[in-house]
Design a protein around this motif. Structure first.
Motif, short mmCIF file in Angstrom:
data_model
loop_
_atom_site.label_atom_id
_atom_site.label_comp_id
_atom_site.label_asym_id
_atom_site.label_seq_id
_atom_site.Cartn_x
_atom_site.Cartn_y
_atom_site.Cartn_z
N LYS A 57 0.76 -1.10 0.09
CA LYS A 57 0.17 -0.19 -0.19
C LYS A 57 0.80 1.36 0.03
O LYS A 57 0.65 2.05 -0.67
N GLN A 58 1.87 1.30 0.65
CA GLN A 58 2.88 2.27 0.89
C GLN A 58 3.36 2.73 -0.56
O GLN A 58 3.71 3.79 -0.85
N ILE A 59 3.76 1.71 -1.19
CA ILE A 59 4.60 1.76 -2.33
C ILE A 59 3.47 2.59 -3.61
O ILE A 59 3.67 3.42 -4.22
N LEU A 60 2.28 2.17 -3.49
CA LEU A 60 1.34 2.40 -4.39
C LEU A 60 1.03 4.07 -3.98
O LEU A 60 0.85 4.99 -4.99
N ILE A 61 0.90 4.53 -2.74
CA ILE A 61 1.04 5.62 -2.36
C ILE A 61 2.11 6.48 -2.93
O ILE A 61 1.93 7.75 -3.33
N PHE A 62 3.36 6.27 -2.47
CA PHE A 62 4.24 6.90 -3.19
C PHE A 62 4.38 7.02 -4.27
O PHE A 62 4.62 8.13 -4.91
N GLU A 63 3.85 6.14 -5.35
CA GLU A 63 4.02 6.14 -6.70
C GLU A 63 2.82 7.22 -6.92
O GLU A 63 2.98 8.01 -7.92
N ALA A 64 1.58 7.17 -6.59
CA ALA A 64 0.54 7.98 -6.69
C ALA A 64 0.87 9.58 -6.53
O ALA A 64 0.36 10.42 -7.35
N LEU A 65 1.77 9.54 -5.58
CA LEU A 65 2.00 11.22 -5.06
C LEU A 65 3.36 11.68 -5.82
O LEU A 65 3.72 12.86 -5.57
N GLY A 66 3.79 10.75 -6.46
CA GLY A 66 5.15 11.20 -7.54
C GLY A 66 6.27 11.20 -6.49
O GLY A 66 7.52 11.82 -6.84
N PHE A 67 6.42 10.52 -5.29
CA PHE A 67 7.60 10.55 -4.40
C PHE A 67 8.43 9.14 -4.72
O PHE A 67 7.88 8.32 -5.33
N GLU A 68 9.75 9.53 -4.39
CA GLU A 68 10.73 8.22 -4.92
C GLU A 68 10.37 7.18 -3.70
O GLU A 68 10.38 7.60 -2.64
N VAL A 69 10.48 6.05 -4.32
CA VAL A 69 10.22 4.91 -3.39
C VAL A 69 11.33 4.62 -2.45
O VAL A 69 12.31 4.32 -3.17
N PRO A 70 11.39 4.43 -1.29
CA PRO A 70 12.64 3.97 -0.76
C PRO A 70 12.63 2.51 -0.96
O PRO A 70 11.86 1.63 -1.07
#
Length: 140
Positions: free
Chosen positions: A89-102
């Motif tokens: 879920k967190q990866i999906l949120i990172f991607e949706a907001l355009g943030f770099e995924v750790p």
């Protein structure tokens, strides 16, 4: 101003009551390379759309940690394997907001002597359980 305050202000300006916000999930297989466990896969259809902001304006855990990690520019997240389900879920949120995924790494659970989940309420001497930092550095 925090992200929650910005959202709250936006609702005030529009004179609306806050609504529950969902992250709309594109149904695909999500694959990420866990630093400890290797390649992990998950079918997003099993998650479905999920709540990221409650109707009272409070962010959910998964949404809040993504915002926090992104603002702090976190590059590596090392945590217990009981958080693997949150990671998708967190990866999906990172991607949706355009943030770099750790990069994520999930360690086996450290258990108390009675084999229950370790808690900060359980008093265990520091010599009983030690995390091998050389191993952690190897994963990074």
């Amino acid at each position: 101003m925090s992200y929650s305050e910005i959202i709250a202000k936006e609702f005030e300006v529009r004179d609306e009551l806050p609504k529950t916000l969902y992250n709309k999930v594109d149904y695909k297989e999500l694959i990420f390379n866990d630093l400890v466990k290797g390649e992990l896969k998950f079918d997003n259809a099993l998650i479905g759309d999920f709540v990221i902001m409650k109707s009272n304006g409070a962010p959910t855990y998964n949404y809040a940690v993504v915002i926090d990690d992104a603002l702090m520019k976190i590059t590596h997240v090392i945590r217990g394997e009981d958080h693997i389900s949150n990671t998708y879920k967190q990866i999906l949120i990172f991607e949706a907001l355009g943030f770099e995924v750790p990069r994520f790494g999930h360690l086996g659970m450290i258990l108390a002597p009675d084999r229950s989940k370790l808690s900060n309420k359980i008093k265990i001497s520091s010599s009983t359980h030690r995390l091998n930092l050389k191993e952690v550095k190897r994963w990074l």
